[in-house]
Design a protein around this motif. Sequence first.
Motif, PDB file in Angstrom:
ATOM      1  N   ASN A   1       0.933  -1.134  -0.107  1.00 29.62           N
ATOM      2  CA  ASN A   1       0.083   0.002  -0.060  1.00 29.62           C
ATOM      3  C   ASN A   1       0.913   1.028  -0.081  1.00 29.62           C
ATOM      4  O   ASN A   1       0.445   2.124  -0.855  1.00 29.62           O
ATOM      5  CB  ASN A   1      -0.960   0.062   1.116  1.00 29.62           C
ATOM      6  CG  ASN A   1      -2.139  -0.959   0.954  1.00 29.62           C
ATOM      7  OD1 ASN A   1      -2.678  -1.222  -0.196  1.00 29.62           O
ATOM      8  ND2 ASN A   1      -2.507  -1.574   2.155  1.00 29.62           N
ATOM      9  N   MET A   2       2.055   1.170   0.883  1.00 28.64           N
ATOM     10  CA  MET A   2       2.758   2.548   0.761  1.00 28.64           C
ATOM     11  C   MET A   2       3.581   2.713  -0.406  1.00 28.64           C
ATOM     12  O   MET A   2       3.553   3.701  -1.250  1.00 28.64           O
ATOM     13  CB  MET A   2       3.964   2.291   1.857  1.00 28.64           C
ATOM     14  CG  MET A   2       4.749   3.334   1.854  1.00 28.64           C
ATOM     15  SD  MET A   2       6.797   2.848   2.777  1.00 28.64           S
ATOM     16  CE  MET A   2       7.187   1.783   1.486  1.00 28.64           C
ATOM     17  N   ASN A   3       3.796   1.582  -1.166  1.00 34.99           N
ATOM     18  CA  ASN A   3       4.581   1.805  -2.595  1.00 34.99           C
ATOM     19  C   ASN A   3       3.542   2.469  -3.682  1.00 34.99           C
ATOM     20  O   ASN A   3       3.883   3.304  -4.429  1.00 34.99           O
ATOM     21  CB  ASN A   3       4.914   0.491  -3.084  1.00 34.99           C
ATOM     22  CG  ASN A   3       5.960  -0.211  -2.492  1.00 34.99           C
ATOM     23  OD1 ASN A   3       6.886   0.525  -1.767  1.00 34.99           O
ATOM     24  ND2 ASN A   3       6.236  -1.452  -2.467  1.00 34.99           N
ATOM     25  N   LEU A   4       2.269   1.803  -3.459  1.00 33.29           N
ATOM     26  CA  LEU A   4       1.144   2.542  -4.365  1.00 33.29           C
ATOM     27  C   LEU A   4       0.853   4.095  -3.924  1.00 33.29           C
ATOM     28  O   LEU A   4       0.550   4.817  -4.755  1.00 33.29           O
ATOM     29  CB  LEU A   4      -0.101   1.835  -4.110  1.00 33.29           C
ATOM     30  CG  LEU A   4       0.105   0.389  -4.872  1.00 33.29           C
ATOM     31  CD1 LEU A   4      -1.464  -0.310  -4.606  1.00 33.29           C
ATOM     32  CD2 LEU A   4       0.063   0.507  -6.405  1.00 33.29           C
ATOM     33  N   MET A   5       0.961   4.426  -2.676  1.00 31.90           N
ATOM     34  CA  MET A   5       0.576   5.605  -2.131  1.00 31.90           C
ATOM     35  C   MET A   5       1.585   6.810  -2.620  1.00 31.90           C
ATOM     36  O   MET A   5       1.432   7.939  -2.775  1.00 31.90           O
ATOM     37  CB  MET A   5       0.535   5.838  -0.860  1.00 31.90           C
ATOM     38  CG  MET A   5      -0.657   5.013  -0.003  1.00 31.90           C
ATOM     39  SD  MET A   5      -0.843   4.851   1.703  1.00 31.90           S
ATOM     40  CE  MET A   5      -1.457   6.411   2.306  1.00 31.90           C
TER      41      MET A   5
END
Length: 343
Positions: free
Chosen positions: A323-327
Amino acid sequence: MIKAGIVGGTGYTGVELLRLLVAHKDVELSVITSRSEAGQAVSSLYPNLRGHVDINFSEPDIDSLAKCDVVFFATPNGTAMKMVPQLLEAGAKVIDLAADFRIKDTATWKQWYGMDHACPDILEEAVYGMPELNREAIKQARIIANPGCYPTAVSLGYIPLIENNLIDDAHLIADAKSGVSGAGRGASVATLLCEATESVKAYGVDGHRHLPEIRQVLGGVAGHDVGLTFVPHLMPMIRGIEATLYGVLKTDVDDLHQIYAERYKDEPFVDVLPLGSVPETRSVKGSNMCRISVFRPQGGDTVVVSSVIDNLVKGAAGQAVHNMNLMFGLDEKTGISQVALLP
């Protein structure tokens, strides 16, 4: 570099998050909090991090955390929602690995978690962080509700069937098994070695906290409420979840396997196994992969899906890093492409 803070760095989810983030090329760990271990070196509590983490645990402090680009909460339920409004106001993004922002209905939240929600306005904004469902919304989110471990395994197993309206979704049955790390690091008689080894038991049969979360996810896919019987079991192993999922077909289907293969063909962390293969929890240990097989026993009208994940990675910390990578607009596989551990 993304400056990351972790609130609650002493539990199994917290240390798994640390293990992944210290190897992430775009992340700098800035703050790791623990009220009970404040002042102690992180590596003294978790020697596997020696030489990788040169930080002491500190008391949770909003001013320090607000300087981070992203703050992960690996805390007990009810903790994050008391701190998140100030962090968002300061411009930090938040990924909560507990349940504070998963259940959208505040009455349902109170029923299952026994407390009023502290910030229902932010609850409404939070994005449920299952990339296979909400990838584009995650990219734009300020706050992510990281899915639970059982909901991840169960939902990924059912989604292709429900999306294609193939099964009677009023009578779903999920029989799931988890390793003892899912119970957390706190001392408990039920998870002592002598109590849990060489034994299997069901628990939460009358109702488990993940039940409303799974119903919410699958109901969102179906477009209406679904009926689900969910029974978790404790297994004598440290890591892993296996979910055996049952449904009754509403129509004849020529190739269930192809439906699954097509649905997940572009998903980096879902592996649909070849026909006849049965996924094993050991095949995902330490990895962010969900492995799935679908069966139609004796060619009848019952479909059986087996879904396996590592509860601490794909079911918690690995999905949080995804999720962090996408954000932050990174390659979504960064830092979480580790091969599973065998034996």
